[in-house]
Design an enzyme around this catalytic site. Sequence first.
Site, PDB file in Angstrom:
ATOM      1  N   CYS A 226     -45.914  47.022 -64.674  1.00  0.00           N
ATOM      2  CA  CYS A 226     -47.287  47.033 -64.521  1.00  0.00           C
ATOM      3  C   CYS A 226     -48.469  45.624 -65.549  1.00  0.00           C
ATOM      4  CB  CYS A 226     -48.151  48.030 -65.767  1.00  0.00           C
ATOM      5  SG  CYS A 226     -49.611  48.733 -65.871  1.00  0.00           S
TER       6      CYS A 226
ATOM      7  N   HIS B 238     -45.423  52.615 -64.042  1.00  0.00           N
ATOM      8  CA  HIS B 238     -44.878  53.248 -64.853  1.00  0.00           C
ATOM      9  C   HIS B 238     -43.270  53.653 -64.345  1.00  0.00           C
ATOM     10  CE1 HIS B 238     -47.208  51.174 -68.178  1.00  0.00           C
ATOM     11  NE2 HIS B 238     -48.479  51.326 -67.248  1.00  0.00           N
TER      12      HIS B 238
ATOM     13  N   GLU C 172     -40.686  54.135 -66.172  1.00  0.00           N
ATOM     14  CA  GLU C 172     -40.239  54.346 -67.807  1.00  0.00           C
ATOM     15  C   GLU C 172     -40.362  55.676 -67.881  1.00  0.00           C
ATOM     16  OE1 GLU C 172     -42.924  52.083 -66.993  1.00  0.00           O
ATOM     17  OE2 GLU C 172     -43.851  52.150 -69.025  1.00  0.00           O
TER      18      GLU C 172
HETATM   19  N1  GLN Z   1     -53.973  45.731 -68.241  1.00  0.00           N
HETATM   20  C1  GLN Z   1     -53.253  45.202 -67.025  1.00  0.00           C
HETATM   21  C2  GLN Z   1     -54.000  46.051 -66.617  1.00  0.00           C
HETATM   22  O1  GLN Z   1     -55.689  47.186 -66.752  1.00  0.00           O
HETATM   23  C3  GLN Z   1     -52.412  47.057 -67.507  1.00  0.00           C
HETATM   24  C4  GLN Z   1     -51.607  47.515 -67.962  1.00  0.00           C
HETATM   25  C5  GLN Z   1     -50.846  48.211 -68.032  1.00  0.00           C
HETATM   26  O2  GLN Z   1     -49.703  47.860 -68.158  1.00  0.00           O
HETATM   27  N2  GLN Z   1     -50.445  49.525 -68.678  1.00  0.00           N
HETATM   28  O3  GLN Z   1     -54.148  46.278 -65.328  1.00  0.00           O
END
Ligand code: GLN
Length: 534
Positions: free
Chosen positions: A383, A509, A511
């Site tokens: 992410c 994600h 995970e």
């Molecule tokens: N801050 C970033 C976004 O909003 C990544 C978010 C995250 O890592 N879950 O796109």
Amino acid sequence: MRAKTKYIFVTGGVVSSLGKGIISSSIGKLLQARGYKITIQKFDPYINIDPGTLNPYEHGECYVTQDGMETDLDLGHYERFTGIRTTRNNSVTTGRIYRSVIDKERRGDYLGKTIQVVPHITDEIKRRIKANAEGEHYDFVITEIGGTIGDIESAPFMEAIRQMRWEMGRDAVNIHLTYVPYLNAAGEFKTKPTQHSVKELQSVGIQPDILILRTEHHLERSVLNKVASFCNVDADCVVQSEDLPSIYDVPINMYKQELDLSILRKLGVDIAPAPDLDQWYRFLQLQKEADKEVHIGLVGKYDLQDAYKSIRESLLLAAVYNGRKATLHFVNSETIDEKNIAEQLKGLSGIVICPGFGERGTEGKIIAASCARTHNLPAFGICLGMQMMVIEFARNVLGFADAHSAEMNPKTKHNVVDIMEEQKQITNMGGTMRLGAYECDLHEGSRVRAIYGKAHIAERHRHRYEFNSRFKDKYETAGMKCVGTNPDTDLVEIVEIPELRWYIGTQFHPEYASTVLHPHPLFVDFIKAAISCD
Ligand code: GLN
């Protein structure tokens, strides 16, 4: 005819952080191993609608369900232990309960009545406890109540449980988890806090059926018997949960003490199918044998075990299936600079660049990405981690010195990570990100397609910003490939640099999807690559 759904309530006493989530997951695992269909849900007494807006220092990681609910990290345990997929019904807070009661009141549903904690809030709690079993048949619904008995805010939940147990008779049980401290100076275990905790529970009308005593050292049978007789609980319904090398040993420890059989007996199920725990035992055996370490760095800003819980567990599980023990090293991205990065990553066989929000620590993540890329160190960006890989590549390979994400620098011309179109109008922070599972096509010939062994996947998201497709061609030409895209919107979900050992960033994600019996293929392959480097 199908058997009636039975309800298991798990409450906690004495202190918090005893591991109610692990116990609930273990109970779920054992019942599931006997062929029953189960679900596990968490009811949290705080007023936030969900933990989505909470700082990880407050509440650890925010876990995301497939249907896009931001939830407590215990749901991650539920999924990892049992392999079941939870939904928004599996995570409920006081805030959500009150919101729906207040919405009903505004609609006029209560026909002029005065709205009160009892019965309106308690009825709403009861309705939600039963909600999962309404849509689908479950043999057992396990409900974990957050907090500790005696907390002011958990009182309505306790009253709801009391009523349900009264109404359901043998179809509901209460399992109470307490703590038995060992006093070094006295050389004794102390059961008094447990007695008080049970008294507290009894004072709200709940007699526990089963007690689980958390303890750092093994308790003699005499201690358990004493607790049983002081707390009105059958002696074989008092079990202990002592510290074990791995949380995944807990179900077996509970099984050996026949916790599952006691639960079934209390619920009026006298003959149960034999459990099938073969695969679980096989995993534990692999885990025991995997003693050679693989050192992985977690590049992030939260120096807190729970902040990256699912990533940690995914790495540990993936290492076991590679015959290794993962030793995880926190690398504080706020302290990283060009000069110390080599030292900070020394001895590591791979790094995960962690997710996150806001500017703090992002430059350190970019430097770590650069170091991994130029030294061919396996790197997994998740992410925000993926976004940092993309920014690093733009700055150092494409030559856009001012490249950034619009999240950190809204004015940059090289906004290689930009706000998503649908996010532009949003003003409310809670529950409004791109959340939950979205489909992704994996491009032919890519490493990710080989790793997954399929062309289409769906993975869970939690973000507002995305790779800016305007720059896609430049990236591809320079060697960072966009290898996973959303079939409907064409959003770039995965980047990889094929010529490196392992350099992959995912906007989603992975995970959240890793389980004990099915570790996530990306983590398994990442650890494999890391091992080949050490
Ligand atoms: N801050 C970033 C976004 O909003 C990544 C978010 C995250 O890592 N879950 O796109």
